[in-house]
Design a protein around this motif. Sequence first.
Motif, short mmCIF file in Angstrom:
data_model
loop_
_atom_site.label_atom_id
_atom_site.label_comp_id
_atom_site.label_asym_id
_atom_site.label_seq_id
_atom_site.Cartn_x
_atom_site.Cartn_y
_atom_site.Cartn_z
N SER A 90 13.49 10.32 -49.37
CA SER A 90 12.99 9.71 -48.15
C SER A 90 11.56 10.15 -47.81
CB SER A 90 13.93 10.03 -46.99
OG SER A 90 14.16 11.43 -46.96
N LEU A 91 11.02 11.10 -48.55
CA LEU A 91 9.64 11.53 -48.28
C LEU A 91 8.64 10.67 -49.04
CD1 LEU A 91 9.46 15.45 -48.39
CD2 LEU A 91 9.23 13.96 -46.41
N ALA A 92 7.40 10.60 -48.52
CA ALA A 92 6.33 9.95 -49.27
C ALA A 92 6.00 10.81 -50.48
CB ALA A 92 5.10 9.79 -48.39
N LEU B 236 19.77 9.75 -36.71
CA LEU B 236 19.33 8.70 -35.79
C LEU B 236 20.43 7.66 -35.61
CD1 LEU B 236 16.90 7.79 -34.15
CD2 LEU B 236 16.28 6.31 -36.05
N THR B 237 21.07 7.29 -36.72
CA THR B 237 22.16 6.32 -36.64
C THR B 237 23.25 6.82 -35.71
OG1 THR B 237 21.72 5.72 -38.92
CG2 THR B 237 23.82 5.03 -38.01
N PHE B 238 23.63 8.08 -35.85
CA PHE B 238 24.70 8.62 -35.02
C PHE B 238 24.27 8.73 -33.57
CE2 PHE B 238 26.68 10.61 -38.93
CZ PHE B 238 27.75 9.74 -38.90
N VAL B 239 23.01 9.11 -33.33
CA VAL B 239 22.52 9.24 -31.96
C VAL B 239 22.58 7.88 -31.26
CG1 VAL B 239 20.46 9.62 -30.57
CG2 VAL B 239 21.09 11.28 -32.32
N LEU B 240 22.12 6.84 -31.96
CA LEU B 240 22.12 5.51 -31.36
C LEU B 240 23.54 5.02 -31.11
CD1 LEU B 240 19.23 3.85 -33.37
CD2 LEU B 240 19.25 4.41 -30.93
N TYR B 241 24.39 5.30 -32.06
CA TYR B 241 25.79 4.89 -31.91
C TYR B 241 26.43 5.58 -30.71
CZ TYR B 241 30.79 5.20 -32.72
OH TYR B 241 32.12 5.21 -32.55
N ARG B 299 18.39 0.70 -35.22
CA ARG B 299 19.03 1.20 -36.43
C ARG B 299 18.54 0.43 -37.65
NH1 ARG B 299 25.27 1.38 -35.52
NH2 ARG B 299 24.69 0.65 -33.46
N ARG B 300 18.32 -0.91 -37.44
CA ARG B 300 17.83 -1.70 -38.56
C ARG B 300 16.42 -1.24 -38.94
NH1 ARG B 300 19.13 -7.45 -37.19
NH2 ARG B 300 21.23 -6.59 -37.25
N LEU B 301 15.62 -0.93 -37.91
CA LEU B 301 14.26 -0.45 -38.15
C LEU B 301 14.27 0.85 -38.95
CD1 LEU B 301 11.99 -0.84 -35.01
CD2 LEU B 301 11.62 -1.68 -37.33
N ALA B 302 15.23 1.71 -38.61
CA ALA B 302 15.26 3.04 -39.23
C ALA B 302 15.58 2.95 -40.71
CB ALA B 302 16.29 3.92 -38.52
N ARG B 303 16.21 1.84 -41.11
CA ARG B 303 16.62 1.76 -42.51
C ARG B 303 15.48 1.42 -43.44
NH1 ARG B 303 20.81 -2.03 -42.29
NH2 ARG B 303 21.93 -0.92 -40.68
#
Lengths: 250, 303
Positions: A90-92, B236-241, B299-303
Amino acid sequence: MFELVDATKRYGPLVALAPLSLTITAGERLALMGPSGSGKTTLLHLLAGVIQPDEGRVAIAGRSTETLRPGRDLARLVGVMAQGFDLVPSLAVVHNVLAGRLGEWGIGRSLLSLVFPRELPLAQAALNRVGVGTKLYERTARLSGGEQQRVALARLLVQQPRAILADEPVSSVDPARAEDLLTLLVEVAAEDGRTLIASMHAVPLALRYFSRVIALRHGHLVFDRATTAVTEADLTALYDLRQEEARDVR
Amino acid sequence: MSANPLKVEARGDRLALDAGRTPVASSEPGLPQRSLALRASGWLLVALVVASWVFVVSEPSAHVGDLISRETLDHGRDFLQQLAGVGEARPAYRDPGQWRQAARLAYRTLAMSVLAIGFATIGTLLTVMAGARPVLDEGRPWPRTLLFGLTRAAWIFSRAVPELVWALLIIFVFSPGILAGALALGLHNFGVLGRLCAEVVENLDRRPIRAVRSAGAGRGQTLLYAVLPSALPAFLTFVLYRWEVVIRTTIVVGFVSAAGLGREFRLALSFFHYSDVTLLVLVYVLLVFAVDATSVGLRRLAR
Ligand SMILES: Nc1ncnc2c1ncn2[C@@H]1O[C@H](COP(=O)(O)OP(=O)(O)O)[C@@H](O)[C@H]1O
Ligand SMILES: [Mg+2]
């Protein structure tokens, strides 16, 4: 550069490496060969100071691995490269390369660099050197297997260890790329007289690119020779042993 | 529940664990027997359903008949009419002033949920490494083991107490309001998020982490360059959920912590302002929809 004295490694009842004594001098290019499960990775891990022998001792540049904790000192001595699974996806790319500098950096600089990359010219030069100079800010996960392997090499370039240990560096790369990658690996190692130790699957490649071959089987040393002294008989023996191995499995 | 599918690591201890789990035994030769058992349990089910209904209808204290009596129907109709504001000169949902008021409350409720998930997230980030099993196999001095146990215990305790109970306890100390409600929600979700995120960390691929360590990184640097980059998207996914869950719980917590839509809802019910109730429920549903949509988008953005 490396010295093993009766180094032994066991996993429960299984002897992964039988007592082995070896001396590897600086600048050697050494290939480890043997069927899978023969102890190549175990030996590399011992040499890298990642694991400690159950008996005997392992010394790197005259220092016992017992006293070399993971961190800067060890990183200056040995750099490890393992099948390209050692990058953070996931890192650049740039951060994966600069991770090779972490031993020299403090925590503040490391954190800052994740936002504003430090020593950028160094990373760029290393990536240019391995032929993926355009991927600086790409997410590492998006690179092909071969490209990731090159990035891992670029990290070693900025880490500048005195020896490079590579576990099957070309087994996940197609044959044409494998030659390029090995050429590069050998070149990089040759600079500053670095030692190169790699476990190899393909016999012809091992013979072409390395100066010394160590063959293992079931954790035992089968032979240890200069590449030029490896005979047809040696290889046949290893080959036959492989057949036997295959029969064992069946 | 794990964030990632099981990663097959050549010699991960997890693999050994999973290999020990025997698959559910299937009675191989017993195919006809099994179908017999199936059929028997089918009939048993039918018998049980029939018997249950017979029991419920024949039991005098259950008042099953009342469910559909004239009286109940009248009550139901009256209630619905009141909710719709029949007979009122100006039902709440047609009053722009009331809408504005409700929107303000919705905003405060939203603020409460954001504050709550913020508290929970900060708490989680501060404790997750202490409460996760170690990612580096380098041994662990006893104070860290102690800290691990304490963190786990804190998580279990804080999530074992429901939000509502936290709220009831907290208003003894804090004055009722947004902050008290947010704290109650935050405390419960701290335990939930802590556990979920610790699991994410424990399931990370160890190879890149070890590699960064062997490149000379210290513990903190390994965290920055290997652990967090790999774990944050899942966090992030879990936080949003959990945020979605929190916004749905705000109304109940608002009941007791006297904050936001929940408080007005309770007041409107106790004063029999039924058309206000309609308005509040409407606004609340809109709010939940908005939060769900935002969360899905992020969540979609984070992916
Ligand atoms: N961490 C470990 N736990 C248990 N057994 C191991 C572990 N590492 C290696 N082994 C075993 O030791 C033997 C040698 O393994 P390895 O050094 O990986 O061989 P190679 O790299 O030549 O395929 C194998 O039989 C392997 O299963
Ligand atoms: Mg191996």
